[in-house]
Design a protein around this motif. Structure first.
Motif, short mmCIF file in Angstrom:
data_model
loop_
_atom_site.label_atom_id
_atom_site.label_comp_id
_atom_site.label_asym_id
_atom_site.label_seq_id
_atom_site.Cartn_x
_atom_site.Cartn_y
_atom_site.Cartn_z
N SER A 34 1.48 13.70 15.79
CA SER A 34 0.28 13.02 15.32
C SER A 34 -0.97 13.61 15.95
CB SER A 34 0.37 11.52 15.64
OG SER A 34 -0.79 10.84 15.24
N LYS A 35 -0.91 13.87 17.25
CA LYS A 35 -2.05 14.48 17.93
C LYS A 35 -2.30 15.89 17.40
CE LYS A 35 -4.00 15.39 22.51
NZ LYS A 35 -4.50 16.72 22.14
N ALA A 36 -1.23 16.62 17.09
CA ALA A 36 -1.38 17.98 16.58
C ALA A 36 -2.09 17.99 15.24
CB ALA A 36 -0.01 18.64 16.45
N PRO A 73 -3.30 -4.23 16.54
CA PRO A 73 -3.80 -2.85 16.62
C PRO A 73 -2.70 -1.83 16.91
CG PRO A 73 -5.24 -4.34 17.82
CD PRO A 73 -4.02 -5.12 17.47
N ILE A 74 -1.68 -2.23 17.70
CA ILE A 74 -0.58 -1.32 18.00
C ILE A 74 0.26 -1.06 16.74
CG2 ILE A 74 1.46 -0.97 19.44
CD1 ILE A 74 0.24 -2.88 21.47
N VAL A 75 0.53 -2.13 16.00
CA VAL A 75 1.27 -1.98 14.74
C VAL A 75 0.48 -1.14 13.75
CG1 VAL A 75 2.31 -3.22 12.81
CG2 VAL A 75 2.46 -4.18 15.12
N GLU A 76 -0.83 -1.37 13.70
CA GLU A 76 -1.70 -0.60 12.81
C GLU A 76 -1.65 0.89 13.13
OE1 GLU A 76 -6.47 -0.19 12.09
OE2 GLU A 76 -5.65 -2.20 12.34
N ASN A 77 -1.65 1.23 14.42
CA ASN A 77 -1.55 2.63 14.82
C ASN A 77 -0.21 3.23 14.41
OD1 ASN A 77 -4.08 2.94 15.93
ND2 ASN A 77 -3.44 2.43 18.01
N ALA A 78 0.87 2.44 14.56
CA ALA A 78 2.19 2.93 14.16
C ALA A 78 2.23 3.24 12.67
CB ALA A 78 3.26 1.89 14.52
N VAL A 79 1.56 2.40 11.88
CA VAL A 79 1.51 2.61 10.43
C VAL A 79 0.66 3.83 10.07
CG1 VAL A 79 0.72 1.67 8.23
CG2 VAL A 79 1.93 0.20 9.85
N ASN A 80 -0.57 3.86 10.61
CA ASN A 80 -1.54 4.88 10.18
C ASN A 80 -1.32 6.26 10.79
OD1 ASN A 80 -2.89 3.06 8.53
ND2 ASN A 80 -4.25 2.39 10.17
N HIS A 81 -0.75 6.32 11.99
CA HIS A 81 -0.59 7.61 12.66
C HIS A 81 0.86 8.07 12.75
CE1 HIS A 81 -4.79 7.51 13.65
NE2 HIS A 81 -4.64 6.32 14.21
N GLY A 82 1.80 7.15 12.50
CA GLY A 82 3.20 7.52 12.54
C GLY A 82 3.83 7.58 11.17
N ILE A 83 3.85 6.44 10.48
CA ILE A 83 4.51 6.34 9.18
C ILE A 83 3.72 7.05 8.08
CG2 ILE A 83 5.43 4.75 7.46
CD1 ILE A 83 6.88 4.71 10.16
N PHE A 84 2.41 6.99 8.13
CA PHE A 84 1.57 7.55 7.06
C PHE A 84 1.87 9.03 6.82
CE2 PHE A 84 -2.32 9.71 5.66
CZ PHE A 84 -2.57 9.02 4.47
N HIS A 85 2.11 9.78 7.88
CA HIS A 85 2.31 11.22 7.75
C HIS A 85 3.77 11.60 7.51
CE1 HIS A 85 -1.82 12.07 8.90
NE2 HIS A 85 -1.69 11.23 9.91
N LYS A 86 4.63 10.62 7.37
CA LYS A 86 6.05 10.89 7.15
C LYS A 86 6.32 11.08 5.67
CE LYS A 86 10.63 9.17 8.33
NZ LYS A 86 11.42 8.11 9.00
N ALA A 87 7.14 12.07 5.33
CA ALA A 87 7.41 12.38 3.92
C ALA A 87 8.37 11.36 3.30
CB ALA A 87 8.00 13.79 3.80
N THR A 88 9.26 10.78 4.10
CA THR A 88 10.24 9.84 3.57
C THR A 88 9.86 8.41 4.00
OG1 THR A 88 11.63 10.20 5.53
CG2 THR A 88 12.08 11.55 3.58
N THR A 89 10.69 7.46 3.58
CA THR A 89 10.44 6.06 3.91
C THR A 89 10.47 5.84 5.42
OG1 THR A 89 11.41 5.32 1.83
CG2 THR A 89 11.25 3.69 3.59
N GLY A 90 9.49 5.09 5.92
CA GLY A 90 9.41 4.81 7.35
C GLY A 90 9.73 3.37 7.67
N ARG A 107 0.83 -1.21 0.00
CA ARG A 107 0.00 0.00 0.00
C ARG A 107 0.86 1.26 0.00
NH1 ARG A 107 -2.94 3.28 4.03
NH2 ARG A 107 -2.04 2.08 5.74
N PHE A 108 1.99 1.21 0.69
CA PHE A 108 2.88 2.36 0.77
C PHE A 108 3.84 2.42 -0.42
CE2 PHE A 108 1.25 2.75 4.92
CZ PHE A 108 1.66 3.96 5.46
N GLU A 109 3.69 1.47 -1.35
CA GLU A 109 4.55 1.42 -2.54
C GLU A 109 6.03 1.44 -2.15
OE1 GLU A 109 2.54 3.22 -6.27
OE2 GLU A 109 2.22 4.69 -4.68
N ASP A 110 6.37 0.54 -1.24
CA ASP A 110 7.75 0.33 -0.80
C ASP A 110 8.33 1.49 -0.01
OD1 ASP A 110 7.93 -2.23 -1.89
OD2 ASP A 110 8.44 -1.44 -3.86
N LYS A 111 7.50 2.39 0.49
CA LYS A 111 7.98 3.46 1.38
C LYS A 111 7.81 3.07 2.84
CE LYS A 111 7.72 7.74 0.56
NZ LYS A 111 7.26 9.14 0.38
#
Length: 223
Positions: free
Chosen positions: A157-159, A112-129, A84-88
């Motif tokens: 993420s909260k901001a 669910p913890i891993v899912e949160n890390a993906v959706n709320h941490g890595i998703f908003h990152k401009a570079t590869t996570g 889904r992240f196209e290798d990012k």
């Protein structure tokens, strides 16, 4: 019905509630490639998705599974997210050699913890996570799992949610908290859980320490 039996039934109901939630998130990801008419990638995605869902529905009916099964489930989930992240998105899942992969762990607690890390941490990152999951040996009757990401962190993420006018309240977090409470009330596992921003760099680290409570309820084999 005893209080323990009631909590056991609530745990079973909670696991069943996670099924449609997890399927929905996975379908959102697979739909991306189908809409782009990328046939080969869509077929790869569908194969992985089918394998994941079969595994998910099988394991989610159990009260606990082996560490090996948990690692396999997380591997399947993250491989789909990587598409889904196209290798990012990079990830690793490791285990201490002292920890027996046949030891048991409560079912559907880590995803669910891993899912949160993906959706709320890595998703908003401009570079590869990157997400790193490690199963560590603590003692003969306890082990630790750390889930580390190098995303934007909890504060940022909260901001983002505060600025969007939405509440930082997602289904994964709710399911996780309910699961931890019921495990405590059912007197089957002692689980400590912390989630905090990393001190050395951006990102977050979730830490869980598991200790089964020895009684006839937890000694029932998972297989």
């Amino acid at each position: 019905m005893s209080e323990r039996q009631q909590h056991a039934l609530e745990l079973q109901a909670l696991r069943s509630q996670m099924n449609p939630h997890f399927v929905h998130n996975s379908l959102n990801a697979i739909q991306y490639y189908i809409q782009r008419n990328e046939v080969e990638l869509s077929e790869i995605y569908l194969t992985k998705f089918s394998k994941l869902i079969r595994s998910f529905f099988t394991l989610s009916r159990k009260r606990h599974i082996t560490i090996a099964q948990e690692m396999s489930l997380l591997e399947n989930y993250l491989s789909i997210e990587q598409l889904r992240f196209e290798d990012k998105l990079n990830y690793s899942i490791t285990k201490d050699t002292e920890l027996d992969e046949e030891d048991i762990i409560p079912t559907m607690l880590l995803q669910p913890i891993v899912e949160n890390a993906v959706n709320h941490g890595i998703f908003h990152k401009a570079t590869t996570g990157t997400i790193a999951i490690h199963f560590g040996y603590v003692s003969e009757d306890s082990f630790k799992v750390t889930i580390i990401d190098d995303g934007i962190g909890l504060v940022k993420s909260k901001a983002i949610f505060d600025n969007s006018g939405k509440e930082l309240n997602n289904r994964s977090s709710s399911v996780l908290q309910d699961r931890l409470k019921l495990l405590e009330y059912s007197n089957t596992w002692k689980v400590s859980y912390t989630l905090e921003d990393r001190e050395d760099t951006e990102g977050a680290i979730a830490t869980l320490i598991f200790k089964p409570i020895e009684d006839e309820y937890t000694s029932i084999p998972s297989r």
